[in-house]
Write a protein that holds these residues in place. Structure first.
Motif, mmCIF file in Angstrom:
data_model
loop_
_atom_site.group_PDB
_atom_site.id
_atom_site.type_symbol
_atom_site.label_atom_id
_atom_site.label_comp_id
_atom_site.label_asym_id
_atom_site.label_seq_id
_atom_site.Cartn_x
_atom_site.Cartn_y
_atom_site.Cartn_z
ATOM 1 N N CYS A 7 0.870 12.925 12.963
ATOM 2 C CA CYS A 7 0.153 12.215 11.885
ATOM 3 C C CYS A 7 0.920 12.420 10.584
ATOM 4 C CB CYS A 7 -1.260 12.755 11.736
ATOM 5 S SG CYS A 7 -2.286 12.449 13.172
ATOM 6 N N GLY A 8 1.496 11.326 10.087
ATOM 7 C CA GLY A 8 2.402 11.419 8.934
ATOM 8 C C GLY A 8 3.831 11.278 9.428
ATOM 9 N N ALA A 10 6.016 8.937 9.461
ATOM 10 C CA ALA A 10 7.069 8.192 8.758
ATOM 11 C C ALA A 10 7.610 8.958 7.555
ATOM 12 C CB ALA A 10 6.518 6.834 8.309
ATOM 13 N N GLY A 11 7.125 10.173 7.329
ATOM 14 C CA GLY A 11 7.512 10.930 6.138
ATOM 15 C C GLY A 11 8.793 11.726 6.318
ATOM 16 N N ILE A 13 9.226 14.915 6.594
ATOM 17 C CA ILE A 13 9.124 15.884 7.699
ATOM 18 C C ILE A 13 8.855 15.140 9.000
ATOM 19 C CG2 ILE A 13 7.770 17.815 8.653
ATOM 20 C CD1 ILE A 13 7.114 18.564 5.686
ATOM 21 N N GLY A 14 7.941 14.170 8.932
ATOM 22 C CA GLY A 14 7.488 13.472 10.136
ATOM 23 C C GLY A 14 8.613 12.831 10.934
ATOM 24 N N PHE A 33 1.589 8.197 14.072
ATOM 25 C CA PHE A 33 0.598 7.603 13.172
ATOM 26 C C PHE A 33 1.032 7.829 11.734
ATOM 27 C CE2 PHE A 33 -3.097 7.985 10.365
ATOM 28 C CZ PHE A 33 -3.683 6.744 10.560
ATOM 29 N N VAL A 36 2.016 4.135 6.302
ATOM 30 C CA VAL A 36 3.113 3.222 5.909
ATOM 31 C C VAL A 36 4.265 3.334 6.913
ATOM 32 C CG1 VAL A 36 2.672 3.318 3.406
ATOM 33 C CG2 VAL A 36 4.247 4.957 4.427
ATOM 34 N N PRO A 85 3.882 14.693 -1.533
ATOM 35 C CA PRO A 85 4.573 15.759 -2.251
ATOM 36 C C PRO A 85 4.159 15.710 -3.729
ATOM 37 C CG PRO A 85 6.107 13.994 -1.612
ATOM 38 C CD PRO A 85 4.737 13.525 -1.282
ATOM 39 N N SER A 123 0.826 20.230 6.605
ATOM 40 C CA SER A 123 0.490 19.758 5.247
ATOM 41 C C SER A 123 0.091 20.924 4.352
ATOM 42 C CB SER A 123 -0.676 18.774 5.305
ATOM 43 O OG SER A 123 -0.460 17.807 6.296
#
Ligand code: APR
Length: 336
Positions: A7-8, A10-11, A13-14, A33, A36, A85, A123
């Protein structure tokens, strides 16, 4: 069939975390998931010819809950690096409130869709977000303390690397597996260099050098923030650390007795947790080495607390004081 959800995804870290997971042969299904950009990340990863299938899940609108539920359905392990962030002008409290709400929403989704899954929280602030997840799962009557993990592995990774950098001729980072206990920010992080094979190196350092080394582990994240010059915090090393813990949990499904340090709820249902709690100022959450098995955390290795040095005992006192406030902040966020 092992399904893992990020979850997250596309970031910062993700994405590297998802890549590492994509390469793990134990994983059959990788679900991504994010709110964006996740279809692009998913399409990209899906071309890699590894063992797992890849699916991506993007909500069609803010109130759309089906994308999250689809990503979590039948998941065995959920990893959460979702959040924002800190941006210029934002206070730490602003950041806490945003990330706390994000994590709470995802925990609610887990409670409703895959309450039996292992849950790993990246997170920040981990010292508060892990209590938020615990409280949310409790509210839904599905909390299993043996399966909730705050990822503090990056502190261990840094502790191993930084001591080795002081002895480049005599050692490699992989020679060490330093226990780092407490929490996951600043002075709540307590590296136990006095135990195991690091003691012989620690003893060669002056008191001042020892202080500098411990301070570097506690505030190592700042080095990355400064070097990135406003572009964010640790992502690649954090992804590696998150993956390392996930890999150990997956390994323990087949081969028990894997030991890792993790930030856990010291619930009395876990062997050794009550003993640990008494030694850490009665805190409900703390990072300690644990033995992993197929049902999650099987045992807390609290005995380590009897072996620490006098200096580490002092560090522990400071950590306990700060941690109790961080934990309370997370708990009251859900209870308010
Ligand atoms: N659900 C899923 N994903 C979300 C949500 C949400 N409700 N809200 C935000 N995200 C996603 C963002 O869209 C983004 O893709 O989380 C991702 C976060 O990525 P970055 O902004 O690049 O942040 P990153 O550096 O990866 O850090 C994420 O980890 O270490 C902590 O303090 C850090 O809390 C931060 C988190």
């Amino acid at each position: 069939m092992v399904k893992v959800t990020v979850c997250g995804a596309a970031g910062g870290i993700g994405q590297p975390l998802s890549l590492l997971l994509k390469l793990n042969p134990k994983i059959d299904e990788l679900a991504l998931f994010d709110v964006v950009n996740v279809p692009g990340v998913g399409a990209d990863l899906s071309h890699i010819c590894s063992n797992s299938t890849t699916s991506s899940h993007l909500p069609s609108a803010k109130e759309d809950k089906t994308a999250l539920a689809d990503s979590l359905k039948n998941s065995d392990l959920v990893i959460i690096p979702a959040g924002v962030p800190r941006k210029p002008g934002m206070t730490r409290d602003d950041l806490f409130n945003i990330n706390a709400s994000i994590v709470q929403g995802l925990a609610q989704g887990i409670a409703e869709t895959c309450p039996d899954a292992f849950v790993l929280i990246i997170s920040n602030p981990v010292n508060s977000t892990v209590p938020i997840v615990a409280e949310t799962l409790k509210k839904n009557n599905v909390f299993n303390p043996k399966k909730l993990f705050g990822v503090t592995t990056l502190d261990i990774v840094r502790a191993n690397t930084f001591i080795s950098q002081l002895f480049p001729k005599e050692s490699k980072p992989t020679d060490f597996n330093i226990n780092v206990i407490g929490g996951h920010s600043g002075e709540t992080i307590v590296p136990l260099y006095s135990l195991g094979n690091s003691k012989q190196y620690l003893d060669k350092l002056s008191e001042e050098q020892q202080k500098e080394l411990i301070h570097r582990v506690q505030f190592g994240g700042d080095e990355v923030v400064q070097a990135k010059n406003g572009a964010g915090s640790a992502t690649l090393s954090m992804a590696y650390a998150g993956y390392k813990l996930a890999e150990s949990i997956l390994k323990a499904l087949d081969t028990p007795n894997v030991v890792e340090c993790t930030f856990l709820n010291l619930d009395s249902s876990i062997k050794g947790a009550s003993e640990a709690k008494k030694l850490v100022g009665n805190l409900d959450f703390f990072s300690l080495p644990v033995k992993l098995g197929k049902s999650g955390i099987e045992e807390v290795q609290y005995e380590i607390l009897d072996k620490i040095s006098d200096n580490e005992k002092k560090l522990l006192e400071v950590a306990v004081d700060q941690l109790s406030k961080n934990i309370e902040k997370g708990v009251s966020f859900v209870k308010k």
